[in-house]
Design a protein around this motif. Structure first.
Motif, PDB file in Angstrom:
ATOM      1  N   LEU A  16      40.778  49.825 -16.559  1.00  0.00           N
ATOM      2  CA  LEU A  16      41.085  50.449 -15.263  1.00  0.00           C
ATOM      3  C   LEU A  16      39.912  51.272 -14.745  1.00  0.00           C
ATOM      4  N   GLU A  17      39.052  51.743 -15.658  1.00  0.00           N
ATOM      5  CA  GLU A  17      37.879  52.520 -15.248  1.00  0.00           C
ATOM      6  C   GLU A  17      36.764  51.623 -14.725  1.00  0.00           C
ATOM      7  N   ASN A  18      36.864  50.300 -15.002  1.00  0.00           N
ATOM      8  CA  ASN A  18      35.768  49.407 -14.638  1.00  0.00           C
ATOM      9  C   ASN A  18      36.166  48.259 -13.714  1.00  0.00           C
ATOM     10  N   ILE A  19      37.309  47.625 -13.993  1.00  0.00           N
ATOM     11  CA  ILE A  19      37.635  46.379 -13.286  1.00  0.00           C
ATOM     12  C   ILE A  19      38.016  46.585 -11.816  1.00  0.00           C
ATOM     13  N   PRO A  20      38.896  47.550 -11.465  1.00  0.00           N
ATOM     14  CA  PRO A  20      39.195  47.696 -10.027  1.00  0.00           C
ATOM     15  C   PRO A  20      37.937  47.967  -9.192  1.00  0.00           C
ATOM     16  N   ALA A  21      37.013  48.770  -9.720  1.00  0.00           N
ATOM     17  CA  ALA A  21      35.750  49.017  -9.004  1.00  0.00           C
ATOM     18  C   ALA A  21      34.987  47.707  -8.811  1.00  0.00           C
ATOM     19  N   PHE A  22      34.958  46.859  -9.853  1.00  0.00           N
ATOM     20  CA  PHE A  22      34.297  45.555  -9.729  1.00  0.00           C
ATOM     21  C   PHE A  22      34.985  44.693  -8.677  1.00  0.00           C
ATOM     22  N   LEU A  23      36.327  44.690  -8.693  1.00  0.00           N
ATOM     23  CA  LEU A  23      37.068  43.824  -7.768  1.00  0.00           C
ATOM     24  C   LEU A  23      36.731  44.154  -6.316  1.00  0.00           C
ATOM     25  N   VAL A  24      36.584  45.438  -6.022  1.00  0.00           N
ATOM     26  CA  VAL A  24      36.287  45.834  -4.641  1.00  0.00           C
ATOM     27  C   VAL A  24      34.809  45.639  -4.321  1.00  0.00           C
ATOM     28  N   VAL A  25      33.933  46.053  -5.224  1.00  0.00           N
ATOM     29  CA  VAL A  25      32.503  45.938  -4.943  1.00  0.00           C
ATOM     30  C   VAL A  25      32.108  44.457  -4.841  1.00  0.00           C
ATOM     31  N   GLY A  26      32.785  43.597  -5.590  1.00  0.00           N
ATOM     32  CA  GLY A  26      32.492  42.164  -5.523  1.00  0.00           C
ATOM     33  C   GLY A  26      32.786  41.603  -4.144  1.00  0.00           C
ATOM     34  N   LEU A  27      33.917  42.038  -3.560  1.00  0.00           N
ATOM     35  CA  LEU A  27      34.279  41.563  -2.216  1.00  0.00           C
ATOM     36  C   LEU A  27      33.251  42.035  -1.184  1.00  0.00           C
ATOM     37  N   LEU A  28      32.835  43.299  -1.299  1.00  0.00           N
ATOM     38  CA  LEU A  28      31.838  43.838  -0.362  1.00  0.00           C
ATOM     39  C   LEU A  28      30.500  43.123  -0.539  1.00  0.00           C
ATOM     40  N   PHE A  29      30.212  42.766  -1.787  1.00  0.00           N
ATOM     41  CA  PHE A  29      28.960  42.059  -2.085  1.00  0.00           C
ATOM     42  C   PHE A  29      28.923  40.718  -1.339  1.00  0.00           C
ATOM     43  N   VAL A  30      30.055  40.024  -1.339  1.00  0.00           N
ATOM     44  CA  VAL A  30      30.141  38.758  -0.589  1.00  0.00           C
ATOM     45  C   VAL A  30      29.834  39.017   0.889  1.00  0.00           C
ATOM     46  N   ALA A  31      30.338  40.140   1.406  1.00  0.00           N
ATOM     47  CA  ALA A  31      30.196  40.435   2.837  1.00  0.00           C
ATOM     48  C   ALA A  31      28.753  40.719   3.257  1.00  0.00           C
ATOM     49  N   VAL A  32      27.876  41.056   2.303  1.00  0.00           N
ATOM     50  CA  VAL A  32      26.470  41.273   2.688  1.00  0.00           C
ATOM     51  C   VAL A  32      25.629  40.016   2.413  1.00  0.00           C
ATOM     52  N   ASP A  33      26.315  38.900   2.099  1.00  0.00           N
ATOM     53  CA  ASP A  33      25.687  37.577   2.056  1.00  0.00           C
ATOM     54  C   ASP A  33      24.534  37.459   1.047  1.00  0.00           C
ATOM     55  N   PRO A  34      24.822  37.652  -0.252  1.00  0.00           N
ATOM     56  CA  PRO A  34      23.765  37.521  -1.267  1.00  0.00           C
ATOM     57  C   PRO A  34      23.475  36.046  -1.568  1.00  0.00           C
ATOM     58  N   ALA A  35      22.387  35.793  -2.291  1.00  0.00           N
ATOM     59  CA  ALA A  35      22.096  34.433  -2.764  1.00  0.00           C
ATOM     60  C   ALA A  35      23.202  34.017  -3.739  1.00  0.00           C
ATOM     61  N   LEU A  36      23.515  32.714  -3.747  1.00  0.00           N
ATOM     62  CA  LEU A  36      24.594  32.215  -4.608  1.00  0.00           C
ATOM     63  C   LEU A  36      24.316  32.506  -6.080  1.00  0.00           C
TER      64      LEU A  36
END
Lengths: 154, 154, 154
Positions: free
Chosen positions: C80-100
């Motif tokens: 809980l200290e790590n995964i929810p933060a990853f779940l949200v930051v991952g979605l935002l990461f997609v939104a800034v259009d990184p390389a695949l």
């Protein structure tokens, strides 16, 4: 209409606030690690008493609850009780297309009160001061959730 | 195709369920506050023993674990173990374009079982009843995650 | 430009990693249940001492902290200290259009280190090994949050 897009200024505000809050959660984990290493104690698992690079002089007392370390864990728990809810409600808030200044006030306001809560908790200020920052942050999340339900249902 | 949009009825179902679940998480924090104030105890931090508006007659016993307050904290922990996962998996579920009635059944079903779990835990019903509501909620989240993987990978 | 869409390969990577991580969180709850039933103890609520299908021979010792069960709860807290933060930051990461390939390395890398952390914690490996996997996962989340802020603010 695609609001969850970096070209939408409200989404950009959300992305900035959310990324900072994610860093806050992770920072709290590192504060616990730092405090455990500094006092060489406050460990949570029996195997952490094994001799190694982290623990050079094992001692059963290292497993006892230590307020210096436990404080950081309580701060982390308080983060987990508030920040993930903010991260999700903030995204939904963008989806109901609020005014930019509303989003800025609520989201940057949340970031500010959570960092204030951090400073107050770390320096052991009174319960009244800590509760004030908790309350403001909590009310911001509650307001956003109610605003979303109102927008969708009314 | 833009599914994460309030004009998509499935997204609207998600937004309603998610906003209610965010309110549920925040409510649990306030239930802990209410119970701490009511019994004037169950505090977690040594500095909460300072005399002030919240604590008029400080007493070291106020730092002891108290089941009335701790129950609310356990309910909160159970929320944190289940609701953030639901909030994220629900959004991804919308993105794989499920049937509206599937989304309604799963998402409103999750909301119902979590409020039932709340009522059962608060009133100290048996472990069997509490476990039943936990299980249904957990299986809904697991089903949604598997459905998403199936849609994307098959 | 609509990046939060299953036709965007980066979003697809995120959806796969996120759904697996949601299953990981839920699995940890079931591991705690399995361990409580197996040793018939480690219960957290006084009412769990009632005789019933789950608890056939109630005994006050069943409410004591038991490392076999508590280990699974600690693993859950670490999730809980790590995964929810990853779940949200991952979605935002997609939104800034990184390389695949960047998204694949970071997101599948996070999934791998969290399952490694699980295996290491469950089998009581040394603090050093557990800390290594925690650190890699934490740095992935921190990197993604900083990358997002950089993309948006620079």
């Amino acid at each position: 209409m695609n609001l969850l897009n970096i070209e939408n200024p409200v989404f950009e505000v959300y992305v900035i606030a959310a990324a900072i809050m994610v860093l806050k959660i992770m920072l709290q984990g590192w504060m616990t690690v730092y405090r455990m290493l500094k006092i060489d104690g406050g460990y949570a698992s029996p195997e952490d008493l094994q001799k190694g690079l982290i623990n050079k002089e094992p001692n059963p007392e290292q497993l006892e609850v230590n307020d210096y370390v436990d404080r950081s864990r309580r701060m982390h728990r308080n983060d987990l009780e508030n920040i993930p809810a903010f991260l999700v409600v903030g995204l939904l808030f963008v989806a109901v297309d609020p005014a930019l200044w509303t989003a800025q006030s609520l989201m940057y306001g949340f970031v500010l009160v959570r960092f204030s809560h951090f400073a107050v908790y770390a320096t052991k200020q009174t319960h009244e001061i800590r509760a004030t920052f908790y309350t403001i942050g909590s009310l911001i999340v509650v307001y956003m959730a109610v605003h979303i339900l109102w927008s969708v249902l009314m």
